[in-house]
Design a protein around this motif. Sequence first.
Motif, short mmCIF file in Angstrom:
data_model
loop_
_atom_site.label_atom_id
_atom_site.label_comp_id
_atom_site.label_asym_id
_atom_site.label_seq_id
_atom_site.Cartn_x
_atom_site.Cartn_y
_atom_site.Cartn_z
N GLN A 158 -57.39 75.23 26.49
CA GLN A 158 -56.21 74.63 26.15
C GLN A 158 -55.66 74.71 24.50
N ASN A 159 -56.61 75.11 23.58
CA ASN A 159 -56.28 75.06 22.45
C ASN A 159 -57.73 75.46 21.48
N GLU A 160 -57.11 75.58 20.05
CA GLU A 160 -57.99 75.56 19.02
C GLU A 160 -57.91 74.93 18.18
N ILE A 161 -58.81 74.01 17.80
CA ILE A 161 -58.95 73.23 16.59
C ILE A 161 -60.05 73.60 15.62
N VAL A 162 -59.93 73.20 14.31
CA VAL A 162 -60.91 73.24 13.25
C VAL A 162 -61.49 71.91 13.09
N ILE A 163 -63.05 71.85 12.95
CA ILE A 163 -63.71 70.65 12.73
C ILE A 163 -64.65 70.96 11.36
N GLY A 164 -64.77 69.82 10.99
CA GLY A 164 -65.98 69.95 9.83
C GLY A 164 -67.18 68.90 9.99
N LEU A 165 -68.13 69.65 9.58
CA LEU A 165 -69.26 68.97 9.58
C LEU A 165 -70.00 68.86 8.44
N THR A 166 -70.74 67.59 8.15
CA THR A 166 -71.17 67.44 6.64
C THR A 166 -72.69 67.95 6.93
N LYS A 167 -73.23 67.98 5.67
CA LYS A 167 -74.85 68.70 5.58
C LYS A 167 -75.70 67.74 6.35
N ALA A 168 -75.34 66.33 6.38
CA ALA A 168 -76.34 65.46 7.07
C ALA A 168 -76.08 65.68 8.44
N GLU A 169 -75.05 65.86 9.02
CA GLU A 169 -74.61 66.12 10.40
C GLU A 169 -75.34 67.36 11.06
N LEU A 170 -75.23 68.43 10.12
CA LEU A 170 -76.03 69.71 10.51
C LEU A 170 -77.28 69.67 10.44
N ALA A 171 -77.89 68.49 9.56
CA ALA A 171 -79.19 68.49 9.62
C ALA A 171 -79.72 67.96 10.74
N GLN A 172 -79.14 67.17 11.59
CA GLN A 172 -79.46 66.52 12.64
C GLN A 172 -79.71 67.68 13.97
N MET A 173 -78.91 68.84 13.81
CA MET A 173 -78.96 69.99 14.90
C MET A 173 -80.11 70.86 14.56
N PRO A 174 -80.28 71.52 15.43
CA PRO A 174 -81.51 72.68 15.35
C PRO A 174 -80.97 73.91 14.51
N GLY A 175 -79.99 73.84 13.84
CA GLY A 175 -79.44 74.88 12.95
C GLY A 175 -78.24 74.53 12.45
N LYS A 176 -77.49 75.65 11.46
CA LYS A 176 -76.35 75.28 10.92
C LYS A 176 -75.35 76.31 11.34
N THR A 177 -75.67 77.18 12.63
CA THR A 177 -74.78 78.14 13.07
C THR A 177 -74.04 77.65 13.95
N PRO A 178 -73.06 78.41 14.51
CA PRO A 178 -72.01 77.79 15.41
C PRO A 178 -72.88 77.86 17.04
#
Length: 130
Positions: free
Chosen positions: A42-62
């Motif tokens: 449907q579309n493309e959007i840009v999102i932002g994630l903080t360092k803290a949010e990325l730290a909860q994920m298994p990595g910092k890559t897409p």
Amino acid sequence: MSTRSRQTVLALGLAGLLVEAVVSHPAFAVGRVTLFKVVSPQNEIVIGLTKAELAQMPGKTPDAVEKALRSAGALQVWQYGVRRGVSGVMEQAPVRKIEIAADPATHIESYLSPLKVVSIADEIMTEAIQ
């Protein structure tokens, strides 16, 4: 041309290149928010994630963000958009908090903005002052 003159010209040239690199790529100077592009049919959007949010994920890559989205089923993120800042300069800033649902047709890509990136904390503090 003397050795001293050559050194001065080289030093000025190097200083100019460093200044140009920071001015033309301010997103590299702001490390508090990492931007990604969410691409769906449907579309493309840009999102932002903080360092803290990325730290909860298994990595910092897409790929890591996409994996976290698929495992959680949905993610709450800040949508980013372009606006004119207080000084009149265009900037990439948080627009609103949204939820992205996992969909097999949706994928996440890296996104580097040539504009100044406003961090989420800075935006929240600015709104509280106003």
